[in-house]
Design an enzyme around this catalytic site. Structure first.
Site, short mmCIF file in Angstrom:
data_model
loop_
_atom_site.label_atom_id
_atom_site.label_comp_id
_atom_site.label_asym_id
_atom_site.label_seq_id
_atom_site.Cartn_x
_atom_site.Cartn_y
_atom_site.Cartn_z
N GLY A 73 10.51 -2.57 -8.04
CA GLY A 73 12.13 -2.64 -9.06
C GLY A 73 12.59 -3.97 -9.82
O GLY A 73 12.86 -4.71 -10.00
N ASN A 74 12.82 -4.83 -7.74
CA ASN A 74 13.71 -5.44 -7.65
C ASN A 74 12.28 -7.13 -7.54
O ASN A 74 13.21 -7.95 -7.80
CB ASN A 74 13.30 -5.48 -5.51
CG ASN A 74 12.37 -5.93 -5.26
OD1 ASN A 74 11.23 -5.09 -5.51
ND2 ASN A 74 12.47 -6.06 -4.08
N LYS B 193 13.39 14.25 -10.06
CA LYS B 193 13.74 12.52 -9.86
C LYS B 193 14.48 12.66 -10.71
O LYS B 193 14.72 12.40 -11.75
CB LYS B 193 12.42 12.64 -10.45
CG LYS B 193 12.70 10.55 -10.88
CD LYS B 193 12.56 10.28 -9.19
CE LYS B 193 11.97 8.23 -9.82
NZ LYS B 193 11.95 7.65 -8.04
N LYS C 228 5.24 5.18 -8.96
CA LYS C 228 4.67 4.07 -9.43
C LYS C 228 3.39 3.47 -8.19
O LYS C 228 2.32 3.01 -8.60
CB LYS C 228 5.58 3.11 -9.46
CG LYS C 228 4.78 1.32 -9.86
CD LYS C 228 5.43 0.83 -8.65
CE LYS C 228 6.10 0.78 -8.20
NZ LYS C 228 5.80 -0.61 -6.92
N LYS D 259 5.39 4.94 -0.82
CA LYS D 259 5.00 3.36 -0.45
C LYS D 259 3.73 4.27 0.73
O LYS D 259 3.04 3.25 0.85
CB LYS D 259 5.32 2.17 0.16
CG LYS D 259 6.28 1.75 -1.29
CD LYS D 259 7.56 0.71 -1.05
CE LYS D 259 7.98 0.51 -2.40
NZ LYS D 259 8.53 1.33 -3.11
#
Length: 311
Positions: free
Chosen positions: A15-16, A133, A212, A274
């Protein structure tokens, strides 16, 4: 178009990539933030077929805040907001990449497509029994009591919570594979994809958020990607992150990564998913997975930075 003799690289932008911490998130800021990672991706198209996935947390949150601020029009379900952000961010990535490729090489013709992506989840996933979430705006405790959906107290205040089920399969995997083989640069699975469940031969959207990175790992597996790179806001995975004994890791076996994850070195909601995504990919495929800074995409692909997860 003949199938090019190139490896396939999937780059999952965090998102960054569009909105940095402390920024307002204006369109101008988002386009400016995209320039650095997209410049690197443009160079990588010389050697690789490219798939780009991306986060959408700030953008979906902004749309939800707008909905809460206006009762003049009907409110839209989360699945529609995810679809809207896929189009919005896909346009921003595609237009920026087109510009950078023109600067790089005016003689080469490039093909792009931004693809709305559905991701199947299991309606019996235990995540649906415990929505956890946080999404959207922050509410006071009093306001949260009046809302028609579950909320949870977070560090910022009370926020709506939805389920975060595991991705089962990417619906458009065959189309994505065919486009890649035709040398298209494909932008897809934005925000983890639009979560759907199967009802007979139909798909129905659900109020949920798919991680994601886990969705990207599933796509990378299903379309036979050679390198899976997760681009984030730190240089890689670290032990004892933000402590005096912090140690960034250049390489990890999947077994070591799983052990460190269990020990709490990779927190949920940040580095944890991740690591899970990278481990999942290398165990399924035996190929390369790298976690690296968004400023170091090119060097990480070349094996010069980031944290590489190996079997």
């Amino acid at each position: 178009m003949m199938k090019p003799n190139k490896q396939t690289l999937l780059i999952a932008l965090g998102g960054n990539a569009l909105i940095r911490k402390g920024q307002e998130g204006t369109v101008q800021e988002q386009f400016e933030n995209l320039r650095n990672p997209i410049q690197q991706i443009a160079k990588l198209t010389r050697a690789f077929r490219i798939i780009i996935t991306h986060g959408n947390g700030p953008q979906v949150g902004n749309l939800m805040l707008k909905q809460e601020s206006c009762n003049a029009v009907p409110k839209l379900p989360l699945e529609i907001l995810v679809a809207q952000t896929q189009g919005q961010i896909g346009y921003m990535i595609e237009s920026t990449l087109d510009t950078e490729l023109m600067h790089l090489d005016n003689s080469t013709e490039h093909y792009f497509v931004s693809l709305l992506s559905y991701v199947v989840v299991d309606k019996n996933d235990p995540a649906f029994l415990n929505p956890s979430k946080p999404v959207g705006p922050v509410f006071t405790k009093e306001k949260a009591r009046t809302l028609p959906y579950p909320t949870k107290k977070t560090a910022k205040g009370y926020r709506r919570v939805v389920a975060s089920p595991l991705p089962v399969t990417i619906v458009e995997k065959r189309e994505i594979k065919k486009l890649i083989d035709m040398n298209f640069i494909v932008i897809c699975c934005g925000g983890g994809g639009i979560p759907v469940i199967r009802e007979g031969r139909r798909f129905s959207g659900v109020d949920a958020v798919i991680d994601k990175d886990l969705a990207s790992a599933k796509l990378a597996e299903e379309v036979d990607v050679d390198i899976f790179l997760i681009a984030t806001d730190v240089q890689g995975a670290a032990l004892n992150y933000k402590k005096k004994t912090q140690e960034f890791l250049r390489s990890l076996t999947s077994r070591q990564a799983t052990r460190f994850l269990a020990q709490g070195h990779f927190p949920p909601g940040s580095m944890g998913p991740k690591i899970e995504a990278a481990v999942q990919f290398v165990r399924k495929t035996g190929k390369r997975a790298v976690i690296a800074s968004i400023e170091d995409i090119e060097s990480a692909v070349n094996g010069e930075s980031g944290t590489e997860i190996v079997t």
